[in-house]
Design a protein around this motif. Structure first.
Motif, PDB file in Angstrom:
ATOM      1  N   GLU A 208      13.986  18.931  15.393  1.00  0.00           N
ATOM      2  CA  GLU A 208      14.675  17.929  16.200  1.00  0.00           C
ATOM      3  C   GLU A 208      16.181  18.172  16.223  1.00  0.00           C
ATOM      4  N   THR A 235      14.998  19.878  22.672  1.00  0.00           N
ATOM      5  CA  THR A 235      16.029  19.165  23.419  1.00  0.00           C
ATOM      6  C   THR A 235      16.097  17.731  22.912  1.00  0.00           C
ATOM      7  N   ALA A 236      17.146  17.015  23.304  1.00  0.00           N
ATOM      8  CA  ALA A 236      17.288  15.616  22.889  1.00  0.00           C
ATOM      9  C   ALA A 236      16.110  14.787  23.390  1.00  0.00           C
ATOM     10  N   GLU A 237      15.643  15.087  24.594  1.00  0.00           N
ATOM     11  CA  GLU A 237      14.507  14.340  25.156  1.00  0.00           C
ATOM     12  C   GLU A 237      13.224  14.629  24.395  1.00  0.00           C
ATOM     13  N   GLU A 238      12.997  15.890  24.057  1.00  0.00           N
ATOM     14  CA  GLU A 238      11.799  16.252  23.298  1.00  0.00           C
ATOM     15  C   GLU A 238      11.833  15.637  21.899  1.00  0.00           C
ATOM     16  N   ALA A 240      13.236  12.895  21.026  1.00  0.00           N
ATOM     17  CA  ALA A 240      13.095  11.437  21.098  1.00  0.00           C
ATOM     18  C   ALA A 240      11.703  10.994  21.540  1.00  0.00           C
ATOM     19  N   ASP A 241      10.878  11.931  22.000  1.00  0.00           N
ATOM     20  CA  ASP A 241       9.544  11.584  22.514  1.00  0.00           C
ATOM     21  C   ASP A 241       8.582  11.390  21.349  1.00  0.00           C
ATOM     22  N   LYS A 242       8.527  10.169  20.845  1.00  0.00           N
ATOM     23  CA  LYS A 242       7.660   9.840  19.715  1.00  0.00           C
ATOM     24  C   LYS A 242       6.832   8.619  20.074  1.00  0.00           C
ATOM     25  N   GLN A 243       5.585   8.636  19.653  1.00  0.00           N
ATOM     26  CA  GLN A 243       4.665   7.558  20.023  1.00  0.00           C
ATOM     27  C   GLN A 243       4.042   6.947  18.776  1.00  0.00           C
TER      28      GLN A 243
END
Length: 251
Positions: A208, A235-238, A240-243
């Protein structure tokens, strides 16, 4: 020493059909989502996966499972994936269920070069006696069952022999890492990621936050870079993609 890959696609490009994979994650925490999706796009089939769980129906390893690309799963928890249950009961998927602590130690032992060890977990159950269904036929009969395990007494207590696990590749996710492959994991993501990383002959880590060598203090490194061959900066988007598996709120 610079283990940085150009991207996830490059990092998983040489994973062949039939490869064995140790995959990090605890539930959906710390799952190497970007690497899993890159492997899905790459097309490798007949994979033999070792992981605490197999994701959910549309996240994590569930993406590969739904595409029919996983042939065998060694894990300790599979309760959140309906497609997993369907494939297993229909005879499309081979499954070895392992007590969670035993699975963790099998991965760690494999990574440490320990071929086998004794544990009291599972003594007196089908884990010891054998007979756990690994694969069903399409008609629902047991086609392949677990074998009985060797036992031995230590201090007047019976233990079963378990084998260490090594895999062709490992896919893991870290909170922070450097170009040398030194990794730091955060909270629940630290449960299985370091162990999976140790077990892989070629370990790919998505990070991250990528830092320069020397920025991580030696005493904060959870996994030294000797266990890691490839690093992918998210990337910042990847990152932050947490579920969450289940969201619970108070009324």
């Amino acid at each position: 020493m610079n283990k940085l890959s150009a991207g996830a696609a490059e990092a998983v490009a040489d994973i062949p059909d039939g490869a064995s994979l140790a995959v990090g994650g605890f539930g959906l925490s710390g799952v190497p989502e970007v690497l899993v999706r890159a492997l899905y796009a790459q097309g490798a089939d007949g994979l033999k996966v070792v992981s605490n769980n197999c994701g959910v129906d549309d996240r994590g390893l569930g993406v590969l499972l739904a595409a029919g690309r996983i042939a065998r799963v060694t894990g300790s928890y599979v309760g959140e994936n309906k497609e997993f249950a369907r494939q297993y009961l229909a005879g499309e998927l081979e499954v070895e269920l392992v007590p969670q602590g035993t699975l963790a130690e099998r991965l760690r032992a494999g990574g440490a070069g320990i071929p086998a060890f004794y544990t009291p977990a599972g003594v007196g159950t089908q884990v010891e006696r054998g007979g756990l269904p690994w694969r069903y036929t399409a008609e629902g009969a047991v086609e392949l069952a677990s074998p009985p395990k060797e036992t031995r007494e230590f201090a007047s207590r019976r233990h079963v022999l378990e084998h260490g696990i090594t895999t062709d590749f490992a896919l893991v996710r870290a909170w922070r890492g450097d170009r040398h492959g030194n990794l730091v994991f955060r909270r629940s993501a630290a449960n299985f990621n370091p162990l999976a990383a140790m077990a892989g002959r070629i370990t790919v880590a998505e990070v991250e936050e990528l830092v320069e060598p020397g920025e991580l203090r030696p005493d904060e490194v959870h996994l030294p870079g000797i266990f890691v061959q490839r690093v992918v900066a998210l990337t910042a988007e990847e990152a932050a993609d947490k579920q969450l598996e289940k969201r619970t709120v108070r009324t």
